[in-house]
Design an enzyme around this catalytic site. Structure first.
Site, PDB file in Angstrom:
ATOM      1  N   CYS A   2       0.820  -1.204   0.000  1.00 16.41           N
ATOM      2  CA  CYS A   2       0.000   0.000   0.000  1.00 16.41           C
ATOM      3  C   CYS A   2       0.859   1.261   0.000  1.00 16.41           C
ATOM      4  CB  CYS A   2      -0.895   0.013   1.231  1.00 16.41           C
ATOM      5  SG  CYS A   2      -1.782  -1.518   1.536  1.00 16.41           S
ATOM      6  N   ARG A  27       3.745   0.219  -6.824  1.00 19.76           N
ATOM      7  CA  ARG A  27       3.782  -0.684  -5.665  1.00 19.76           C
ATOM      8  C   ARG A  27       2.679  -1.736  -5.747  1.00 19.76           C
ATOM      9  NH1 ARG A  27       6.492   2.064  -1.214  1.00 19.76           N
ATOM     10  NH2 ARG A  27       5.251   0.943   0.306  1.00 19.76           N
ATOM     11  N   TRP A  74      -3.534  -2.397  -1.197  1.00 24.17           N
ATOM     12  CA  TRP A  74      -3.347  -3.759  -1.705  1.00 24.17           C
ATOM     13  C   TRP A  74      -3.989  -4.676  -0.683  1.00 24.17           C
ATOM     14  CZ3 TRP A  74      -0.344  -8.215  -0.368  1.00 24.17           C
ATOM     15  CH2 TRP A  74      -0.189  -9.131  -1.408  1.00 24.17           C
ATOM     16  N   ASN A  98      -0.421   0.893   5.988  1.00 27.50           N
ATOM     17  CA  ASN A  98       0.286  -0.100   5.188  1.00 27.50           C
ATOM     18  C   ASN A  98       0.793  -1.155   6.144  1.00 27.50           C
ATOM     19  OD1 ASN A  98       1.865  -1.590   3.452  1.00 27.50           O
ATOM     20  ND2 ASN A  98       3.476  -0.053   3.249  1.00 27.50           N
ATOM     21  N   GLY A  99       0.473  -2.436   5.876  1.00 27.69           N
ATOM     22  CA  GLY A  99       0.954  -3.507   6.734  1.00 27.69           C
ATOM     23  C   GLY A  99      -0.175  -4.407   7.192  1.00 27.69           C
ATOM     24  N   GLU A 480      13.257 -17.913 -13.275  1.00 26.70           N
ATOM     25  CA  GLU A 480      12.873 -16.518 -13.479  1.00 26.70           C
ATOM     26  C   GLU A 480      11.938 -16.377 -14.677  1.00 26.70           C
ATOM     27  OE1 GLU A 480      12.813 -12.215 -13.501  1.00 26.70           O
ATOM     28  OE2 GLU A 480      12.766 -13.840 -12.051  1.00 26.70           O
ATOM     29  N   LYS A 484       8.200 -14.849 -14.448  1.00 25.59           N
ATOM     30  CA  LYS A 484       7.765 -13.693 -15.239  1.00 25.59           C
ATOM     31  C   LYS A 484       6.495 -13.998 -16.014  1.00 25.59           C
ATOM     32  CE  LYS A 484      10.478 -10.430 -14.267  1.00 25.59           C
ATOM     33  NZ  LYS A 484      10.423 -10.976 -12.918  1.00 25.59           N
ATOM     34  N   GLU A 487       3.518 -14.289 -13.662  1.00 28.34           N
ATOM     35  CA  GLU A 487       3.229 -13.017 -13.006  1.00 28.34           C
ATOM     36  C   GLU A 487       2.337 -12.122 -13.859  1.00 28.34           C
ATOM     37  OE1 GLU A 487       6.665 -11.298 -10.092  1.00 28.34           O
ATOM     38  OE2 GLU A 487       7.212 -11.479 -12.194  1.00 28.34           O
ATOM     39  N   HIS A 503      12.740 -36.879 -13.634  1.00 26.61           N
ATOM     40  CA  HIS A 503      12.317 -37.142 -12.259  1.00 26.61           C
ATOM     41  C   HIS A 503      10.932 -36.570 -11.973  1.00 26.61           C
ATOM     42  CE1 HIS A 503      16.230 -38.769 -10.988  1.00 26.61           C
ATOM     43  NE2 HIS A 503      16.722 -37.902 -11.858  1.00 26.61           N
ATOM     44  N   LYS A 603       4.597  -4.349  -5.689  1.00 31.06           N
ATOM     45  CA  LYS A 603       6.002  -4.141  -6.031  1.00 31.06           C
ATOM     46  C   LYS A 603       6.910  -4.366  -4.832  1.00 31.06           C
ATOM     47  CE  LYS A 603       9.376  -2.893  -8.756  1.00 31.06           C
ATOM     48  NZ  LYS A 603       9.780  -3.817  -9.824  1.00 31.06           N
TER      49      LYS A 603
END
Length: 608
Positions: A2, A27, A74, A98-99, A480, A484, A487, A503, A603
């Protein structure tokens, strides 16, 4: 997470609050709101979704007032609805947060029993009611805020505004997530990020953990967790120098991908003497006398750390322990005085990474921070700071921060190898030269591979699952790449070490499973080709990312082959990151998703 903004000014602040919140959009958020104080009365406007919705509300129903607080939320507790959007009101109190308030449930039960009526599903509303409760007992505003803050458990940054003709003040508090006070002329500001305050001031004071503050038009008073008034240093913030603009690009993510040759060059110049062809000596960590190195990070930064593990162990012969910070902080890893720890974070505020740092610091371990924000908490609490110099990264999915982290870690591994006597002068010169030339090659690659990747991505957008494979440093790149893609396109993707194919993952291979293989022609290439043959035999669609020699020596039919220039081993992770990023970007564009602000993501993750 947030975003928080507060302004005590000399004009209507609602438009200014919204403009500041726009600078915090990177963010991640799902609702927004502002509250102001006018003639001693609180009023607010809130909206679900993007800030444009809030602007629409303000256009049709303006909100006057020279003092106010704003917020981008958020969602953690409660759905992302207008009713759950901040600011939250209770009596004479407005709060943005925020939190996560970990003890909100017990506080809510207590306050409900005393007559409080809750109207949201959020943990934040309990803060407003708790402050209001202490006001009803006759406490002054700042004392009521302080009493409420002292009862909160968890991670939080708070801005609290009060109604009343003589209440032109904002109370701020920090325990975990960052919070800064901005100093102006006859105006004062509060923000969770210096970038948000950049249009107003470049002079900021950061609250330390446990601090709370009282901000008025005349200035700010700072108090520690015990309530003792303290001095906190004013700093000149670099946020004012940042211009957050997409330029000619459709998305910030695309812009940041194409900025990489330039920002990598800036970063390398900080760690490499181009004229001498040498890595600059490392200050703050004595790599020559270490017997072990710990690395910890989250998400994409963790994958940068995984690649660095290969480098430090190979070039500096230094054993590396690495774990995601959310596990590192709890597994009580045994530490010794002859080791150091590196923590990698774009924001420098990642909660799990910061907690891991503090665990190591409490055990007497030397701390190094690889961060993009030199004013961040992680940077301030470290013994040595290694800035990435990527500039502000607005897209939630990390791109240029990742390759700048790799650049720093590569330079550190070379310098550590030289300090430990495991690299000769000739080897150092060759690796440094490869990194120097790599800056130019990256720019050429970005220009050349775009059309083929765009065409490939159009095809990939029709699939539901994608598998990424790689060996050596290409294994973290496979992780990665998968991260990506999921996401920002929301396509399910997994990254695997190519040798692990038999495997388990091979059971998934069929004609509906594209397999993206990251395989430069190195000492592991032939083994990776064997894995590709296993995929081909089962009808899998292969996308091969390799170099000229690798493309020549494979006889397998591929869905697409992306050919990159031949590059030195230390450069290939930087180089091969580019097609991985572009595949995710263009696939998401074809899917029509919100590339810069993908759903459910933030973010900077400043809570567990």
């Amino acid at each position: 997470m947030c975003g928080i903004v507060g302004i005590i000014g000399g004009r209507d602040v609602a438009p200014l609050l919204v403009d500041a919140l726009k600078r915090l959009e990177y963010r991640g958020y799902d609702s927004a709101g502002v509250a102001t104080l006018q003639d001693g009365k609180l009023d607010r406007r809130r909206a679900e979704g993007k800030l444009g919705n809030l602007e629409g509300r303000l256009a049709s129903n303006p909100l006057p007032g020279h003092i106010g607080i704003g917020h981008t939320r958020w969602a953690t507790h409660g759905a992302p609805t207008e009713n759950n959007a901040h600011p939250h009101f209770a009596g004479r109190v407005a709060v943005v947060h925020n939190g996560i308030i970990e003890n909100f449930a017990s506080l809510r039960r207590e306050l409900t029993a005393s007559g409080a009526e809750f109207v949201t599903q959020t943990d934040t509303e309990v803060v407003a009611h708790l402050v209001s409760h202490y006001l009803s007992e006759g406490m002054a505003s700042r004392d009521a805020a302080r009493a409420a803050i002292s009862r909160l458990e968890g991670a939080y940054a708070l801005a609290i505004l009060f109604s009343g003709d003589d209440e032109e003040m904002i109370v701020g508090a920090r325990n975990g997530p960052p919070l800064a006070v901005g100093h102006g002329k006859d105006e004062m500001y509060l923000g969770s990020d210096a970038i948000a305050l950049a249009p107003f001031t470049d002079e900021v004071t950061y609250l330390e953990d446990g601090d709370w503050c009282v901000v008025t038009r005349a200035g700010a008073e700072f108090y520690d967790a015990s309530g003792r008034q303290v001095e906190r240093a004013r700093r000149i913030s670099r946020g004012a120098a940042y211009v957050v603009d997409k330029g000619n690009h459709k998305h910030f993510m695309e812009k940041e991908i194409y900025e990489q040759p330039e920002v990598i060059s800036h970063t390398l110049s900080h760690y490499i003497d181009f004229a001498e062809g040498k890595a600059k000596p490392i200050e703050g960590i004595d790599f020559a006398n270490l017997d072990r190195l710990a690395i910890s990070a989250c998400g994409t930064a963790y994958y940068a750390g995984l690649i660095a593990k290969y480098w430090f162990e190979r070039y500096a012969r230094l054993p590396v322990e690495i774990d995601v910070a959310s596990e590192f902080r709890y597994r009580e890893m045994p530490l010794t005085g002859k080791m150091a720890a590196l923590f990698v974070s774009q924001s420098g505020e990642t909660a799990d990474t910061l907690a891991s740092l503090r665990y190591c610091k409490s055990e007497g371990v030397t701390i190094g921070a690889v961060v993009n924000v030199p004013e961040s908490t992680i940077a301030r609490e470290s013994d040595a700071v290694f800035p990435t110099l990527a500039g502000p990264e607005i897209g939630v999915a990390s791109t240029k921060a990742f390759t700048c982290q790799l650049s720093v870690l590569a330079a550190l591994a070379i310098a550590a190898g030289k300090a430990r006597g495991t690299l000769s002068d000739e080897q150092e010169a060759e690796m440094v030269q490869a990194l120097v030339e790599g800056r130019r090659v990256l720019g050429e690659v970005l220009r050349e591979i775009q059309p083929r990747i765009e065409a490939l991505s159009r095809d990939l957008s029709h699939f539901k699952d994608v598998l990424y494979l790689g060996r050596g440093t290409n294994f973290p790149l496979a992780l990665e790449g998968a991260l990506k893609l999921k996401e920002i396109s929301y396509i399910h993707a997994e990254g695997y070490a190519a040798g692990e194919l038999k495997h388990g993952p091979i059971a998934l291979i069929d004609e509906d499973m594209p397999v993206i293989v990251i395989a430069p022609h190195d000492q592991l290439y032939e083994k990776t080709v064997s894995n590709m043959q296993e995929v081909a035999a089962r009808g899998g669609r292969i996308v091969l990312i390799t170099d000229e020699r690798g493309a020549r020596e494979t006889a397998l039919q591929t869905m697409e082959t992306i050919v990159l220039p031949q590059a030195a081993e230390i450069v290939t992770p930087l180089l091969y990151a580019l097609p991985v990023q572009l595949i995710a970007y263009h696939t998401a564009v074809f899917m029509g998703t919100d590339v810069d602000q993908p759903r459910n993501l933030a973010k900077s993750v400043t809570v567990e």
